[in-house]
Design a protein around this motif. Sequence first.
Motif, mmCIF file in Angstrom:
data_model
loop_
_atom_site.group_PDB
_atom_site.id
_atom_site.type_symbol
_atom_site.label_atom_id
_atom_site.label_comp_id
_atom_site.label_asym_id
_atom_site.label_seq_id
_atom_site.Cartn_x
_atom_site.Cartn_y
_atom_site.Cartn_z
ATOM 1 N N ASP A 34 0.861 -1.183 0.000
ATOM 2 C CA ASP A 34 0.000 0.000 0.000
ATOM 3 C C ASP A 34 0.905 1.242 0.000
ATOM 4 O O ASP A 34 2.124 1.135 -0.105
ATOM 5 C CB ASP A 34 -0.969 -0.021 1.192
ATOM 6 C CG ASP A 34 -2.344 0.502 0.785
ATOM 7 O OD1 ASP A 34 -2.426 1.676 0.376
ATOM 8 O OD2 ASP A 34 -3.324 -0.262 0.851
ATOM 9 N N ASP A 35 0.306 2.429 0.086
ATOM 10 C CA ASP A 35 1.118 3.646 0.040
ATOM 11 C C ASP A 35 2.000 3.797 1.273
ATOM 12 O O ASP A 35 3.063 4.407 1.220
ATOM 13 C CB ASP A 35 0.212 4.877 -0.100
ATOM 14 C CG ASP A 35 -0.453 4.911 -1.456
ATOM 15 O OD1 ASP A 35 0.224 5.289 -2.420
ATOM 16 O OD2 ASP A 35 -1.623 4.508 -1.554
ATOM 17 N N ALA A 36 1.529 3.254 2.396
ATOM 18 C CA ALA A 36 2.318 3.264 3.626
ATOM 19 C C ALA A 36 2.036 1.965 4.366
ATOM 20 O O ALA A 36 1.003 1.332 4.139
ATOM 21 C CB ALA A 36 1.931 4.462 4.492
ATOM 22 N N SER A 80 2.585 12.847 0.612
ATOM 23 C CA SER A 80 1.535 12.413 -0.285
ATOM 24 C C SER A 80 1.107 10.969 0.010
ATOM 25 O O SER A 80 -0.075 10.631 -0.078
ATOM 26 C CB SER A 80 2.047 12.556 -1.718
ATOM 27 O OG SER A 80 1.080 12.134 -2.631
ATOM 28 N N ASP A 81 2.042 10.113 0.382
ATOM 29 C CA ASP A 81 1.695 8.734 0.734
ATOM 30 C C ASP A 81 0.920 8.661 2.048
ATOM 31 O O ASP A 81 0.081 7.781 2.229
ATOM 32 C CB ASP A 81 2.958 7.863 0.815
ATOM 33 C CG ASP A 81 3.412 7.401 -0.566
ATOM 34 O OD1 ASP A 81 2.548 7.153 -1.429
ATOM 35 O OD2 ASP A 81 4.633 7.285 -0.778
ATOM 36 N N ILE A 82 1.185 9.584 2.961
ATOM 37 C CA ILE A 82 0.394 9.650 4.205
ATOM 38 C C ILE A 82 -1.018 10.154 3.869
ATOM 39 O O ILE A 82 -2.017 9.622 4.369
ATOM 40 C CB ILE A 82 1.073 10.578 5.249
ATOM 41 C CG1 ILE A 82 2.474 10.035 5.642
ATOM 42 C CG2 ILE A 82 0.182 10.764 6.484
ATOM 43 C CD1 ILE A 82 2.488 8.756 6.438
ATOM 44 N N LEU A 154 -7.490 1.905 2.171
ATOM 45 C CA LEU A 154 -6.460 1.077 1.537
ATOM 46 C C LEU A 154 -6.654 1.037 0.026
ATOM 47 O O LEU A 154 -7.664 1.507 -0.493
ATOM 48 C CB LEU A 154 -6.529 -0.342 2.113
ATOM 49 C CG LEU A 154 -6.403 -0.442 3.629
ATOM 50 C CD1 LEU A 154 -6.535 -1.897 4.075
ATOM 51 C CD2 LEU A 154 -5.076 0.156 4.097
ATOM 52 N N ARG A 155 -5.691 0.418 -0.668
ATOM 53 C CA ARG A 155 -5.843 0.227 -2.115
ATOM 54 C C ARG A 155 -6.780 -0.942 -2.411
ATOM 55 O O ARG A 155 -7.201 -1.109 -3.550
ATOM 56 C CB ARG A 155 -4.469 -0.073 -2.747
ATOM 57 C CG ARG A 155 -3.494 1.091 -2.671
ATOM 58 C CD ARG A 155 -2.150 0.699 -3.272
ATOM 59 N NE ARG A 155 -1.187 1.793 -3.216
ATOM 60 C CZ ARG A 155 0.058 1.726 -3.676
ATOM 61 N NH1 ARG A 155 0.498 0.604 -4.225
ATOM 62 N NH2 ARG A 155 0.862 2.764 -3.593
ATOM 63 N N SER A 156 -7.081 -1.725 -1.404
ATOM 64 C CA SER A 156 -7.757 -3.010 -1.627
ATOM 65 C C SER A 156 -9.279 -2.950 -1.533
ATOM 66 O O SER A 156 -9.941 -3.964 -1.673
ATOM 67 C CB SER A 156 -7.235 -4.037 -0.628
ATOM 68 O OG SER A 156 -7.360 -3.525 0.694
ATOM 69 N N MET A 220 -5.379 6.089 -3.093
ATOM 70 C CA MET A 220 -3.912 6.083 -3.220
ATOM 71 C C MET A 220 -3.500 7.416 -3.824
ATOM 72 O O MET A 220 -4.351 8.196 -4.247
ATOM 73 C CB MET A 220 -3.407 4.911 -4.061
ATOM 74 C CG MET A 220 -3.680 5.001 -5.530
ATOM 75 S SD MET A 220 -3.008 3.577 -6.452
ATOM 76 C CE MET A 220 -1.230 3.769 -6.264
ATOM 77 N N ASP A 221 -2.196 7.702 -3.861
ATOM 78 C CA ASP A 221 -1.787 8.955 -4.491
ATOM 79 C C ASP A 221 -1.285 8.681 -5.904
ATOM 80 O O ASP A 221 -0.921 7.561 -6.249
ATOM 81 C CB ASP A 221 -0.746 9.705 -3.646
ATOM 82 C CG ASP A 221 0.606 9.014 -3.610
ATOM 83 O OD1 ASP A 221 0.642 7.759 -3.646
ATOM 84 O OD2 ASP A 221 1.630 9.707 -3.546
ATOM 85 N N VAL A 222 -1.315 9.717 -6.729
ATOM 86 C CA VAL A 222 -0.911 9.580 -8.126
ATOM 87 C C VAL A 222 0.564 9.957 -8.244
ATOM 88 O O VAL A 222 0.910 11.126 -8.328
ATOM 89 C CB VAL A 222 -1.768 10.479 -9.050
ATOM 90 C CG1 VAL A 222 -1.366 10.287 -10.505
ATOM 91 C CG2 VAL A 222 -3.248 10.172 -8.873
ATOM 92 N N SER A 223 1.444 8.945 -8.196
ATOM 93 C CA SER A 223 2.876 9.238 -8.293
ATOM 94 C C SER A 223 3.454 8.769 -9.623
ATOM 95 O O SER A 223 4.349 9.391 -10.166
ATOM 96 C CB SER A 223 3.635 8.613 -7.123
ATOM 97 O OG SER A 223 3.385 7.234 -7.034
ATOM 98 N N ASP A 224 2.948 7.681 -10.177
ATOM 99 C CA ASP A 224 3.504 7.156 -11.429
ATOM 100 C C ASP A 224 2.591 7.417 -12.632
ATOM 101 O O ASP A 224 2.880 6.973 -13.732
ATOM 102 C CB ASP A 224 3.744 5.647 -11.313
ATOM 103 C CG ASP A 224 4.797 5.318 -10.264
ATOM 104 O OD1 ASP A 224 5.672 6.176 -10.022
ATOM 105 O OD2 ASP A 224 4.750 4.224 -9.687
HETATM 106 MG MG MG Z 1 1.890 6.271 -3.142
#
Ligand code: MG
Length: 335
Positions: A34-36, A80-82, A154-156, A220-224
């Motif tokens: 997950d992001d964290a 951003s992940d937090i 969560l992402r799930s 989630m955050d948009v990093s990629d």
């Molecule tokens: Mg992230």
Amino acid sequence: MKPKLSALGEFGLIRRFSPAFMKNLPPDIIGIGDDAAVLPWKKDACLLVTTDMLVENVHFLRTEIGPRDLGAKALTVNLSDIAAMGGSPRSAFLSLGIPGKLGIEWLDAFFRGMAELAEASGVHLLGGDTTRSPGPIVINIVVLGQVRRTRLKLRSGARPGDLIVVTGFLGDSGAGLRVLLEDLPRERDEARLVRRHHRPRAHLAEGAWLAARDGVTAMMDVSDGIDSDLRRIMERSHCGAAVNLDDLPLSGPLRRAGKKYGWGVRGLAASGGEDYCLLATIRPDRYERITAGFEKTFGRPLSRIGTIEGKKERLRYRTAGKTVELKPRGFDHFR
Ligand code: MG
Ligand code: ADP
């Protein structure tokens, strides 16, 4: 035969080594994926831990980004992940690898940029490590945060029928990078895109607000870039998704620069990374209430970009009612 790293990709590599470390993971800990990471902490609150690294010439060019912006950005990508977990950041650790010849003015400005953002976000730097680097500047930050257990996103959690939304414009940062790499003239719009690349903002307030809404099922955050990031949600939630490219929110500067240079702005918005807004999924019966509340609170809309589907883990793109292929794909360090 062993696969090549370029074939595995960044996420293939993580999937390859992570099972060995996840075997005896206590059930109340969320580890890799997950992001964290999430650890039990107080009765009603969890501890969040995240880490992100920036490497010179991979993540930034020293000739382009000023040290003050870089200090802030290195912290932002972690904040951003937090935000993506719906949490609030509390403390940070900073590890630095720096060439011996780096000027003290550069370093002072780097720490100033980081300290300004740390203060503004209520984060205390509690430790780290400093070493000489034989080549590039390497910056690694760990951020600890907290979130109320019932608010953790969560992402799930995405389910078929959920609507997919983002909290900000997509593609500006990727376009800013393009301005840098193609050395385009820095007129007003170009300068604004570069600024979005060098000074992204972590959507902490938006993340905390969405985390408090029951109908938000995954975040989630948009990093990629959403092309890569949405696949992470699909993988963790075991679902597919359909994105309408015509609905991706584009800023004025991106639209105008896109027209001027003939860029495929929708592709850039889907696969360009580093926007650091949030990507979330919302139960359809809660959608109207949540978007209206978001707009009232933040003075701008939550943009609906697609739908979670039940079919296998397949991501479909549509434009003008037709299914299309997306090129190029989202970012991967090794592909
Ligand atoms: Mg992230
Ligand atoms: P993010 O972009 O939010 O930091 P990613 O999607 O890039 O996260 O990474 C996926 C997951 O893999 C995250 O949980 C991350 O912590 C984990 N991860 C990435 N690299 C490593 C590593 N070298 N060791 C352990 N976990 C890792």
